[in-house]
Design a protein around this motif. Structure first.
Motif, PDB file in Angstrom:
ATOM      1  N   ASP A 134       0.403 -13.547 -11.563  1.00 12.38           N
ATOM      2  CA  ASP A 134      -0.675 -13.665 -10.568  1.00 12.38           C
ATOM      3  C   ASP A 134      -0.541 -12.520  -9.574  1.00 12.38           C
ATOM      4  O   ASP A 134      -0.183 -12.716  -8.412  1.00 12.38           O
ATOM      5  N   PRO A 135      -0.853 -11.299  -9.997  1.00 11.26           N
ATOM      6  CA  PRO A 135      -0.586 -10.114  -9.172  1.00 11.26           C
ATOM      7  C   PRO A 135      -1.470 -10.039  -7.929  1.00 11.26           C
ATOM      8  O   PRO A 135      -2.629 -10.464  -7.942  1.00 11.26           O
ATOM      9  N   LYS A 136      -0.879  -9.476  -6.888  1.00 11.75           N
ATOM     10  CA  LYS A 136      -1.577  -9.401  -5.606  1.00 11.75           C
ATOM     11  C   LYS A 136      -1.309  -8.040  -4.962  1.00 11.75           C
ATOM     12  O   LYS A 136      -0.188  -7.534  -4.996  1.00 11.75           O
ATOM     13  N   VAL A 137      -2.344  -7.465  -4.364  1.00 11.30           N
ATOM     14  CA  VAL A 137      -2.221  -6.204  -3.633  1.00 11.30           C
ATOM     15  C   VAL A 137      -2.738  -6.437  -2.221  1.00 11.30           C
ATOM     16  O   VAL A 137      -3.878  -6.881  -2.041  1.00 11.30           O
ATOM     17  N   VAL A 138      -1.903  -6.156  -1.233  1.00 12.33           N
ATOM     18  CA  VAL A 138      -2.303  -6.305   0.167  1.00 12.33           C
ATOM     19  C   VAL A 138      -2.288  -4.922   0.813  1.00 12.33           C
ATOM     20  O   VAL A 138      -1.268  -4.237   0.818  1.00 12.33           O
ATOM     21  N   ILE A 139      -3.439  -4.531   1.343  1.00 14.07           N
ATOM     22  CA  ILE A 139      -3.626  -3.199   1.902  1.00 14.07           C
ATOM     23  C   ILE A 139      -3.562  -3.265   3.421  1.00 14.07           C
ATOM     24  O   ILE A 139      -4.313  -4.010   4.047  1.00 14.07           O
ATOM     25  N   MET A 140      -2.676  -2.468   4.010  1.00 16.16           N
ATOM     26  CA  MET A 140      -2.655  -2.347   5.465  1.00 16.16           C
ATOM     27  C   MET A 140      -3.738  -1.360   5.874  1.00 16.16           C
ATOM     28  O   MET A 140      -3.570  -0.143   5.811  1.00 16.16           O
ATOM     29  N   SER A 141      -4.879  -1.880   6.249  1.00 19.23           N
ATOM     30  CA  SER A 141      -5.994  -1.059   6.692  1.00 19.23           C
ATOM     31  C   SER A 141      -6.062  -1.103   8.216  1.00 19.23           C
ATOM     32  O   SER A 141      -5.034  -1.118   8.891  1.00 19.23           O
ATOM     33  N   SER A 142      -7.251  -1.149   8.779  1.00 17.07           N
ATOM     34  CA  SER A 142      -7.404  -1.212  10.226  1.00 17.07           C
ATOM     35  C   SER A 142      -8.789  -1.734  10.573  1.00 17.07           C
ATOM     36  O   SER A 142      -9.769  -1.457   9.869  1.00 17.07           O
ATOM     37  N   ARG A 143      -8.853  -2.458  11.679  1.00 21.39           N
ATOM     38  CA  ARG A 143     -10.148  -2.890  12.189  1.00 21.39           C
ATOM     39  C   ARG A 143     -11.045  -1.681  12.465  1.00 21.39           C
ATOM     40  O   ARG A 143     -12.274  -1.773  12.447  1.00 21.39           O
ATOM     41  N   MET A 144     -10.416  -0.535  12.710  1.00 17.53           N
ATOM     42  CA  MET A 144     -11.179   0.672  12.987  1.00 17.53           C
ATOM     43  C   MET A 144     -11.926   1.179  11.751  1.00 17.53           C
ATOM     44  O   MET A 144     -12.786   2.049  11.854  1.00 17.53           O
ATOM     45  N   GLY A 145     -11.591   0.644  10.589  1.00 21.70           N
ATOM     46  CA  GLY A 145     -12.327   0.980   9.377  1.00 21.70           C
ATOM     47  C   GLY A 145     -13.552   0.121   9.165  1.00 21.70           C
ATOM     48  O   GLY A 145     -14.282   0.293   8.185  1.00 21.70           O
ATOM     49  N   SER A 146     -13.794  -0.825  10.068  1.00 23.66           N
ATOM     50  CA  SER A 146     -14.958  -1.707   9.969  1.00 23.66           C
ATOM     51  C   SER A 146     -16.177  -1.035  10.576  1.00 23.66           C
ATOM     52  O   SER A 146     -16.193  -0.723  11.775  1.00 23.66           O
TER      53      SER A 146
END
Length: 241
Positions: A134-146
């Motif tokens: 059950d692979p999972k990828v969690v990306i550290m993005s930013s609210r500034m990319g919204s």
């Protein structure tokens, strides 16, 4: 034994994630950064990987061979400040990323690392993710990319051209992965304003990487198929795209 890949592992959020996950029993941490980290722990393996260099990524993938990767924490990235202004305007982030200050080289480098580099790394390790249950990828993005968050009247809107654009592009790339690779769960996350080496000084209101990671660990553990394609903050609240 689950295998967890952490990018940007040498400092900041990446280093905090490595430390948190290596403490979990029966877990192997695969730590990558532009320079391989040194660890005295048997369950931490490290590689020097430049996410903007396909040959570097390919060498890493060849080395891990057919290893199944259960979880990816993608935290490699840069802030996108104009380099010479970081020294001249020390302590003033805004002055290093304004409309007038921004230049092509900074825009291009920030996109290469934050967006294109993430794409290259994730595409290369898809065979390893497919080997997990059950692979999972969690990306550290930013609210500034919204895009929805960047509007007139919002005191935190505007400016930050390189960082905003690269994170918006990153978010769009992940949404395409969600469509094209439904067997893998992809979650985009805003970890908060964290004190890291992305900025050469501590920003006002920044929390420690350890505090951010401590709050994120239970969220990451519970995020599943129903969360794939979602964008959350560090408290699990939805962020508009």
């Amino acid at each position: 034994m689950p295998a967890i890949l952490v990018s940007g592992a040498a400092n900041g959020l990446g280093a905090a994630f490595v430390e948190a996950y290596r403490r979990q029993p029966n877990t192997t941490v695969l730590a990558i950064d532009r320079e391989a980290i040194t660890s005295n722990h048997d369950n931490v393996r490290s590689w020097a990987v430049d996410v903007t260099d396909e040959a570097s990524i390919d060498a890493f993938v060849e080395d891990i061979n057919q290893l199944a990767i259960d979880l990816v924490i993608q935290s490699a990235g840069i802030r996108g400040l104009v380099p010479h202004l970081e020294d001249q305007k020390r302590g003033d982030v805004d002055a290093c990323e304004t409309l007038e200050a921004m230049d092509f080289a900074t825009m291009n480098r920030t996109y290469q690392i934050n967006a294109a580099g993430t794409f290259l790394l994730l595409r290369a390790i898809l065979p390893n993710l497919h080997k997990a249950q059950d692979p999972k990828v969690v990306i550290m993005s930013s609210r500034m990319g919204s895009l929805a968050n960047n509007f007139p009247g919002n005191r935190s809107a505007g400016s930050a051209y390189a960082y905003r654009a690269s994170k918006a592009a990153l978010n769009a790339i992940i949404r395409s992965f969600v469509v094209d690779v439904p067997e893998v769960n992809f979650v985009v996350c805003h970890p908060g304003r964290v004190e890291t080496k992305l900025v050469k000084w501590k920003e006002e209101g920044a929390i420690s990487a350890e505090e951010s990671v401590e709050g994120l660990l239970p969220l990451i553990a519970r995020w599943g198929k129903e969360d794939s394609g979602e964008f959350y903050d560090r408290f699990g609240e939805t962020i508009p795209w």
